[in-house]
Motif scaffolding. Sequence first.
Motif, mmCIF file in Angstrom:
data_model
loop_
_atom_site.group_PDB
_atom_site.id
_atom_site.type_symbol
_atom_site.label_atom_id
_atom_site.label_comp_id
_atom_site.label_asym_id
_atom_site.label_seq_id
_atom_site.Cartn_x
_atom_site.Cartn_y
_atom_site.Cartn_z
ATOM 1 N N UNK A 57 21.015 62.462 53.423
ATOM 2 C CA UNK A 57 21.530 61.366 52.601
ATOM 3 C C UNK A 57 20.433 60.721 51.771
ATOM 4 N N UNK A 58 19.258 60.536 52.379
ATOM 5 C CA UNK A 58 18.146 59.927 51.650
ATOM 6 C C UNK A 58 17.681 60.842 50.513
ATOM 7 N N UNK A 59 17.679 62.154 50.749
ATOM 8 C CA UNK A 59 17.313 63.102 49.686
ATOM 9 C C UNK A 59 18.266 63.005 48.496
ATOM 10 N N UNK A 60 19.557 62.937 48.802
ATOM 11 C CA UNK A 60 20.556 62.999 47.738
ATOM 12 C C UNK A 60 20.807 61.644 47.076
ATOM 13 N N UNK A 61 20.730 60.568 47.850
ATOM 14 C CA UNK A 61 21.044 59.240 47.309
ATOM 15 C C UNK A 61 19.983 58.232 47.698
ATOM 16 N N UNK A 62 18.735 58.434 47.272
ATOM 17 C CA UNK A 62 17.643 57.537 47.683
ATOM 18 C C UNK A 62 17.780 56.127 47.135
ATOM 19 N N UNK A 139 20.903 74.448 39.788
ATOM 20 C CA UNK A 139 21.987 73.446 39.738
ATOM 21 C C UNK A 139 21.773 72.483 38.566
ATOM 22 N N UNK A 140 21.748 73.060 37.367
ATOM 23 C CA UNK A 140 21.314 72.321 36.188
ATOM 24 C C UNK A 140 22.216 71.145 35.849
ATOM 25 N N UNK A 141 23.422 71.106 36.379
ATOM 26 C CA UNK A 141 24.295 69.968 36.109
ATOM 27 C C UNK A 141 24.097 68.802 37.042
ATOM 28 N N UNK A 142 23.224 68.955 38.039
ATOM 29 C CA UNK A 142 23.006 67.911 39.033
ATOM 30 C C UNK A 142 21.655 67.240 38.790
ATOM 31 N N UNK A 143 21.667 65.929 38.696
ATOM 32 C CA UNK A 143 20.444 65.202 38.371
ATOM 33 C C UNK A 143 19.689 64.661 39.559
ATOM 34 N N UNK A 144 20.015 65.096 40.762
ATOM 35 C CA UNK A 144 19.371 64.571 41.960
ATOM 36 C C UNK A 144 17.878 64.938 41.972
ATOM 37 N N UNK A 145 17.060 63.946 42.275
ATOM 38 C CA UNK A 145 15.612 64.124 42.259
ATOM 39 C C UNK A 145 15.138 65.180 43.257
ATOM 40 N N UNK A 146 15.871 65.377 44.322
ATOM 41 C CA UNK A 146 15.425 66.294 45.372
ATOM 42 C C UNK A 146 15.403 67.754 44.905
#
Length: 271
Positions: A57-62, A139-146
């Motif tokens: 969860x922290x990786x995806x939504x820090x 996963x170029x459509x995903x902007x998650x920093x991880x």
Amino acid sequence: MSARDGSGDPRLDVSLLGRCVVLATNGREVRLPGRHAQALLAVLVIARRPRTREAIAVDLWPEALHLSTGPLRQALYQLRQALTAAGLDPDGVLESDAESLALRSGAVATLDIERFEACIADPGCGAAEAIRVYGGDLVEGLGHECFVAERERLADRYEDALADLAAQRLAEGDLASARTMAERLVVRDPLREEAHAILIAVHGLVGSRSQVVRQYRRVREILARELGEVPLPETDAVYRRAMDSTVRRSMHKATETERPLGVELKVVARG
């Protein structure tokens, strides 16, 4: 009907390069309804080991630490629903308890990242096949920093493959393919000087002197603006050879043009 292999476990064919696409081995697509579910699956596929729910969860939504378990629960619910809709048993794909979450061992039958890297490492497969497998950045459509570090690592390997294939095609005399690969590399990274050098060489072999000069000026301007540097000696050498090539080709064409003209003048004189 569940999509299972011979051992009775559900299996997935996963593509994460470009758009996230998941197919069950029964041929049905696992349609993940939103970015949360896609991101969760991608994290699980890349990790391939149990991790605590809190760490995921922290990786995806820090940015929402105190609320991060909420998006995780929603994403996990969506993922389970998508697996069920594709004819899969979610508990056969996911290994979960109150503290941790993972994909079960062997749940992923194929992964495009693994095929891509295997081709890079195997001369028998080669850069051309690696480039074909690379459907886009991770996963170029995903902007998650991880995902950033792994996305950049894979992108660097893809760009190296483009450079290698462009140089190989140039050496083989396949100038159209060499130009295509080099142009693709320059679009992705204008600072890749070797791609500019290949384009200069191609223009020298089949283009005009103005094209050679224009490409050389372009790389000089980019390097000066972005790095405060001048082209490498190797690039300068390619430029000089390309200019010589255009001059020789122009002189050859002029000679070929003069011959029929001379014959015609002799005929006129005899007349």
